[in-house]
Design a protein around this motif. Structure first.
Motif, PDB file in Angstrom:
ATOM      1  N   GLY A 165      54.445  47.596  41.780  1.00 26.05           N
ATOM      2  CA  GLY A 165      53.979  47.791  43.141  1.00 26.05           C
ATOM      3  C   GLY A 165      52.494  48.046  43.267  1.00 26.05           C
ATOM      4  N   VAL A 166      51.682  47.408  42.377  1.00 27.16           N
ATOM      5  CA  VAL A 166      50.226  47.555  42.444  1.00 27.16           C
ATOM      6  C   VAL A 166      49.591  46.185  42.616  1.00 27.16           C
ATOM      7  N   PRO A 167      48.411  46.101  43.238  1.00 27.41           N
ATOM      8  CA  PRO A 167      47.744  44.806  43.403  1.00 27.41           C
ATOM      9  C   PRO A 167      47.187  44.289  42.090  1.00 27.41           C
ATOM     10  N   LEU A 168      47.049  42.962  42.015  1.00 24.66           N
ATOM     11  CA  LEU A 168      46.527  42.283  40.830  1.00 24.66           C
ATOM     12  C   LEU A 168      45.120  41.774  41.107  1.00 24.66           C
ATOM     13  N   VAL A 169      44.203  42.005  40.147  1.00 19.82           N
ATOM     14  CA  VAL A 169      42.843  41.477  40.231  1.00 19.82           C
ATOM     15  C   VAL A 169      42.494  40.815  38.900  1.00 19.82           C
ATOM     16  N   LEU A 170      41.968  39.612  38.982  1.00 19.18           N
ATOM     17  CA  LEU A 170      41.462  38.895  37.813  1.00 19.18           C
ATOM     18  C   LEU A 170      39.948  39.030  37.841  1.00 19.18           C
TER      19      LEU A 170
ATOM     20  N   GLY B 236      49.628  35.563  44.652  1.00 22.30           N
ATOM     21  CA  GLY B 236      49.331  36.647  45.579  1.00 22.30           C
ATOM     22  C   GLY B 236      48.404  37.707  45.033  1.00 22.30           C
ATOM     23  N   ALA B 237      47.490  37.322  44.144  1.00 19.81           N
ATOM     24  CA  ALA B 237      46.520  38.288  43.615  1.00 19.81           C
ATOM     25  C   ALA B 237      45.672  38.850  44.750  1.00 19.81           C
ATOM     26  N   TRP B 238      45.263  40.089  44.592  1.00 22.75           N
ATOM     27  CA  TRP B 238      44.367  40.712  45.575  1.00 22.75           C
ATOM     28  C   TRP B 238      42.943  40.217  45.395  1.00 22.75           C
ATOM     29  N   GLY B 239      42.544  39.982  44.141  1.00 17.61           N
ATOM     30  CA  GLY B 239      41.170  39.578  43.898  1.00 17.61           C
ATOM     31  C   GLY B 239      41.040  38.657  42.706  1.00 17.61           C
ATOM     32  N   THR B 240      39.977  37.854  42.709  1.00 15.54           N
ATOM     33  CA  THR B 240      39.679  36.992  41.567  1.00 15.54           C
ATOM     34  C   THR B 240      38.205  36.618  41.554  1.00 15.54           C
ATOM     35  N   VAL B 241      37.719  36.288  40.365  1.00 10.04           N
ATOM     36  CA  VAL B 241      36.420  35.632  40.228  1.00 10.04           C
ATOM     37  C   VAL B 241      36.612  34.128  40.389  1.00 10.04           C
ATOM     38  N   VAL B 242      35.532  33.416  40.695  1.00  8.81           N
ATOM     39  CA  VAL B 242      35.529  31.957  40.569  1.00  8.81           C
ATOM     40  C   VAL B 242      35.440  31.608  39.093  1.00  8.81           C
ATOM     41  N   CYS B 243      34.592  32.332  38.394  1.00 10.63           N
ATOM     42  CA  CYS B 243      34.358  32.189  36.959  1.00 10.63           C
ATOM     43  C   CYS B 243      33.414  33.310  36.578  1.00 10.63           C
ATOM     44  N   SER B 244      33.493  33.800  35.361  1.00  9.54           N
ATOM     45  CA  SER B 244      32.570  34.857  34.938  1.00  9.54           C
ATOM     46  C   SER B 244      31.116  34.401  34.991  1.00  9.54           C
ATOM     47  N   ASN B 245      30.895  33.097  34.863  1.00  8.35           N
ATOM     48  CA  ASN B 245      29.532  32.567  34.848  1.00  8.35           C
ATOM     49  C   ASN B 245      28.989  32.273  36.244  1.00  8.35           C
ATOM     50  N   ALA B 246      29.779  32.504  37.271  1.00  6.48           N
ATOM     51  CA  ALA B 246      29.344  32.262  38.644  1.00  6.48           C
ATOM     52  C   ALA B 246      28.720  33.542  39.191  1.00  6.48           C
TER      53      ALA B 246
END
Length: 421
Positions: free
Chosen positions: A347-352, A387-397
């Motif tokens: 029950g916690v949000p996911l962030v990449l 349904g992730a809460w957050g993500t990067v486009v790419c670490s290099n962006a």
């Protein structure tokens, strides 16, 4: 999610990785000389969140005078063709004042900040003297997680005193805990994911006792499938960095970049990757030897990135990519689905917070070119689908990388992620 997110936070976090560069590269002509410009450019690309090393132990735990911190190049040209280590100018700043300036600029641009620490990995190596590094290593290994929690709680108090705590998206105890000097508390051979859990849970509980309403977590390099039981039970956000490597793993293994038990293949590297003017590995060092001890990045990897011909490096990967393409795509999909499943069950949000291929030279274009761009869109599509809460486009962006100039890719990826919110 079992608990709703705080109402003032965005429904989706589009994350830009500013790491420690927001303070190491503030000199003339550097990407963070003007924080307002950096935020303006980030918002124009579709970002609403930046993720930083907030140097919490330095500012709130070390006892050092942080009113005049000087960050400087490594000297001898060391690290100048790597990502993250290519500090161009010497700059002096007041650490706490600079932190306030970042959060004030975030408010002006309606952005949020993921507060983290890279201190037990490499942040201290950028300071012009070893005082920060010495202070970090002086903390007993079993106390380091707790010391970070105390410093981060003080940091939140500091921001609250200035009316800026609402800009915090969430707090991370540390970046990629498996690859830190926190692991020195463990017995030889003990799994970092499993072994660190009690230290991390205790530290998170201490932070929550002071700031019960503030989301707090730790994050993991990769997705530790098979050891997910080692993730602390009391985190508020599930954060993972799915770097899939694949073909890049073959290069790292072939040239023994992270295995010092194997001799570095200097002649093969010269034939296949290096520029003709490359010195031998043993001659390539920064001006100050202590800096090598203050970073977890192996000297061999810095050397290869500094002295490779980027086109030869890219060609080496492209020549072998077909054999890895399916496996890399499947690893990315499976890892993101495993991470999402673990987060949903708790029950916690996911962030990449980082990803996707791995650590490449500054002027390499494997992640900026057609293959990397496709992987970025595929990964962001997976993040949206689960349904992730957050993500990067790419670490290099990010402003400190050449990929920042690819505005179209970043805006497209961020639209892909947010349109399903």
């Amino acid at each position: 999610m079992s608990n709703p997110l705080p109402a003032h936070l965005p429904d989706r976090l589009t994350v830009c990785l500013w790491d420690f560069t927001w303070y190491t590269r503030t000199g003339p002509g550097e990407p963070f000389e003007d924080l307002d410009r950096a935020f303006t450019e980030a918002v124009a690309r579709g970002y609403n969140t930046v993720r930083i090393c907030a140097m919490p132990y330095l500012l709130f735990g070390s006892g050092l005078d942080t009113s005049s911190l000087t960050f400087a190049p490594f000297g001898n040209g060391y690290g100048m063709r790597t990502r993250w280590y290519d500090v161009r100018q010497t700059a002096t700043l007041d650490g706490r004042a600079h932190l306030l300036a970042l959060f004030q600029a975030a408010r002006r641009h309606d952005c949020h900040v993921i507060v983290s620490s890279w201190e037990y990995q490499q942040s201290s190596s950028f300071l012009a003297d070893p005082s920060w590094h010495v202070a970090l290593r002086a903390v007993p290994a079993e106390r380091r997680a707790g010391a970070l929690a105390d410093a981060l709680a003080d940091l939140v108090d500091f921001l609250a005193e200035h009316g800026l705590a609402d800009r915090i998206a969430f707090v991370e105890l540390h970046n990629e805990i498996q690859s830190t000097w926190l692991t020195e508390a463990l017995a030889p051979g003990q799994s970092p994911v499993l072994g660190l859990r009690p230290y991390l849970e205790k530290a998170i509980a201490a932070f929550k006792a002071r700031h019960p309403g503030q989301l707090v977590t730790v994050n993991y390099a990769r997705v530790p499938a098979g050891e997910m039981r080692g993730i602390p039970a009391n985190i508020d956000v599930a954060v993972f960095h799915p770097y899939v490597y694949g073909v890049l793993d073959e290069l790292i293994g072939t040239f023994a970049l992270r295995d010092t038990s194997v001799p570095f293949p200097q002649e093969r590297a010269a034939r296949e990757l290096l520029r003709p003017d490359a010195p031998p590995l043993e001659e390539w060092r920064p001006e100050q030897e202590w800096r090598l001890a203050a970073t977890v990045v192996p000297r061999r990897e810095v050397y290869l990135h500094d002295w490779c011909d980027p086109q030869r490096f890219d060609a080496w990967l492209y020549d072998r990519y077909a054999a890895y393409r399916y496996g890399m795509a499947e690893r990315l999909r499976i890892w993101i689905e495993v991470a999402a499943d673990w987060a949903a069950e708790r029950g916690v949000p996911l962030v990449l917070g980082e990803g996707w291929v791995g650590y490449t030279p500054l002027h390499g274009t494997f992640e900026e070119g057609p293959v990397g761009a496709a992987i970025c869109l595929e990964a962001v599509g997976h993040a949206s689908r689960v349904g992730a809460w957050g993500t990067v486009v790419c670490s290099n962006a990010a402003p400190q990388h050449p990929m920042w100039d690819d505005v179209a890719l970043q805006t497209a990826a961020n639209r892909l992620f947010t349109r399903a919110a």
